[in-house]
Write a protein that holds these residues in place. Structure first.
Motif, PDB file in Angstrom:
ATOM      1  N   VAL A 155      16.580-104.788 -42.032  1.00 51.77           N
ATOM      2  CA  VAL A 155      15.689-104.123 -41.091  1.00 51.77           C
ATOM      3  C   VAL A 155      14.846-103.138 -41.895  1.00 51.77           C
ATOM      4  N   GLY A 156      13.549-103.407 -41.974  1.00 44.85           N
ATOM      5  CA  GLY A 156      12.644-102.529 -42.697  1.00 44.85           C
ATOM      6  C   GLY A 156      11.877-101.640 -41.741  1.00 44.85           C
ATOM      7  N   PHE A 157      11.109-100.717 -42.294  1.00 45.14           N
ATOM      8  CA  PHE A 157      10.336 -99.768 -41.490  1.00 45.14           C
ATOM      9  C   PHE A 157       8.892 -99.764 -41.978  1.00 45.14           C
ATOM     10  N   LYS A 158       7.970 -99.641 -41.037  1.00 46.94           N
ATOM     11  CA  LYS A 158       6.552 -99.516 -41.382  1.00 46.94           C
ATOM     12  C   LYS A 158       5.964 -98.365 -40.570  1.00 46.94           C
ATOM     13  N   LEU A 159       5.489 -97.347 -41.292  1.00 47.43           N
ATOM     14  CA  LEU A 159       4.880 -96.187 -40.653  1.00 47.43           C
ATOM     15  C   LEU A 159       3.392 -96.153 -40.979  1.00 47.43           C
ATOM     16  N   LEU A 160       2.547 -96.147 -39.948  1.00 47.31           N
ATOM     17  CA  LEU A 160       1.114 -95.962 -40.114  1.00 47.31           C
ATOM     18  C   LEU A 160       0.693 -94.716 -39.339  1.00 47.31           C
ATOM     19  N   THR A 190       1.530 -90.397 -35.224  1.00 46.79           N
ATOM     20  CA  THR A 190       0.992 -89.598 -34.124  1.00 46.79           C
ATOM     21  C   THR A 190       1.856 -89.679 -32.874  1.00 46.79           C
ATOM     22  N   GLU A 191       2.818 -90.605 -32.841  1.00 54.11           N
ATOM     23  CA  GLU A 191       3.683 -90.774 -31.679  1.00 54.11           C
ATOM     24  C   GLU A 191       5.123 -90.365 -31.978  1.00 54.11           C
ATOM     25  N   ILE A 192       5.271 -89.481 -32.981  1.00 54.87           N
ATOM     26  CA  ILE A 192       6.594 -88.976 -33.345  1.00 54.87           C
ATOM     27  C   ILE A 192       6.560 -87.451 -33.257  1.00 54.87           C
ATOM     28  N   THR A 193       7.311 -86.887 -32.311  1.00 57.01           N
ATOM     29  CA  THR A 193       7.423 -85.431 -32.173  1.00 57.01           C
ATOM     30  C   THR A 193       8.838 -85.097 -31.757  1.00 57.01           C
ATOM     31  N   GLY A 194       9.568 -84.388 -32.607  1.00 55.19           N
ATOM     32  CA  GLY A 194      10.947 -84.043 -32.267  1.00 55.19           C
ATOM     33  C   GLY A 194      11.765 -85.297 -32.039  1.00 55.19           C
ATOM     34  N   THR A 212      12.664 -92.967 -28.032  1.00 55.31           N
ATOM     35  CA  THR A 212      13.342 -91.839 -28.680  1.00 55.31           C
ATOM     36  C   THR A 212      14.141 -92.362 -29.866  1.00 55.31           C
ATOM     37  N   LYS A 213      14.640 -91.445 -30.694  1.00 52.92           N
ATOM     38  CA  LYS A 213      15.476 -91.847 -31.817  1.00 52.92           C
ATOM     39  C   LYS A 213      16.764 -92.511 -31.335  1.00 52.92           C
ATOM     40  N   ASP A 214      17.306 -92.021 -30.238  1.00 52.68           N
ATOM     41  CA  ASP A 214      18.499 -92.661 -29.675  1.00 52.68           C
ATOM     42  C   ASP A 214      18.182 -94.083 -29.210  1.00 52.68           C
TER      43      ASP A 214
END
Length: 228
Positions: A155-160, A190-194, A212-214
């Motif tokens: 499982v990889g991650f891509k952040l833009l 831009t869609e990540i806060t807390g 959410t992270k959960d």
């Protein structure tokens, strides 16, 4: 299941005082690790000293790394002995080669020669008003994982940043194919806060949404273990 998780962010040294790093806290990796631990799985966490981490747990082992070189050295043997890897670490794309004042760059007739130089000072002087830092590209860790273990579930991650959903999906799925991943977690900064963390877990044909992270941890757990 033996699960391997990378989290936090690497730091590439300029000298013994300065470095290039990123803003990754490791919170998402911690949340994912806690989900798998709560379900009785063995978790190996590869992370950094400054990243947040789960509390001690009998099924948790932790390996600390600093830069890309130490990540490769630590990760390769672990990849070969685990069933799945969640590669959420923010890995530095470049590492410093040489830093010098602007005057040396302006006076040189051969820029390539500067790339052969290395700083030897414990702390590079800060007297100059302008410094030039030469960087070189680091290896893409995600591209090495299937070479090390073709059978591991990846499982990889891509952040833009501030892109359309169409572009986000396009870039994430290109990474999925290129790196032979089972899933890519696609997210926009831009869609990540807390704890709010809007993201999509993608395979080649489907997109599963989380807020959410959960949510992300539960979604990854569900998909990684559904055939376990």
């Amino acid at each position: 299941m033996k699960l391997l998780i990378t989290s936090g962010g690497t730091t590439e040294k300029i000298d013994n005082v300065r470095g290039i790093t990123n803003h990754s806290t490791g919170r998402l990796g911690k949340t994912i690790a806690e989900k798998f631990l709560s379900e009785g799985h063995q978790v190996t966490l590869v992370t950094t000293k400054s990243a947040v981490k789960p509390s001690d747990h009998p099924n948790l082992s932790t390996h600390l790394i600093t830069n890309v070189d130490s990540l490769i050295t630590t990760l390769e043997p672990l990849v070969k002995t685990h069933d799945a890897i969640i590669h959420s670490m923010a890995v530095s794309d470049y590492t410093p080669v040489y830093m010098t004042d602007l005057k040396e760059v302006e006076e040189t007739t051969d820029l390539a020669q500067l790339l052969t130089k290395r700083n030897t000072e414990t702390k590079i002087s800060s007297q100059a008003d302008y410094q030039v830092l030469f960087l070189k590209k680091t290896p893409k860790i995600i591209s090495l994982i299937k070479e090390w273990n073709p059978n591991i579930q990846l499982v990889g991650f891509k952040l833009l940043v501030d892109v359309t959903q169409e572009e986000l999906f396009q870039v994430a799925r290109a990474s999925l194919v290129k790196n032979k991943a089972q899933f890519i977690l696609a997210n926009d900064l831009t869609e990540i806060t807390g704890n709010q963390h809007h993201a999509y877990l993608l395979n080649q044909h489907q997109a599963f949404e989380a807020f959410t992270k959960d949510d992300i941890a539960n979604l990854i757990y569900e998909k990684v273990t559904e055939n376990d």
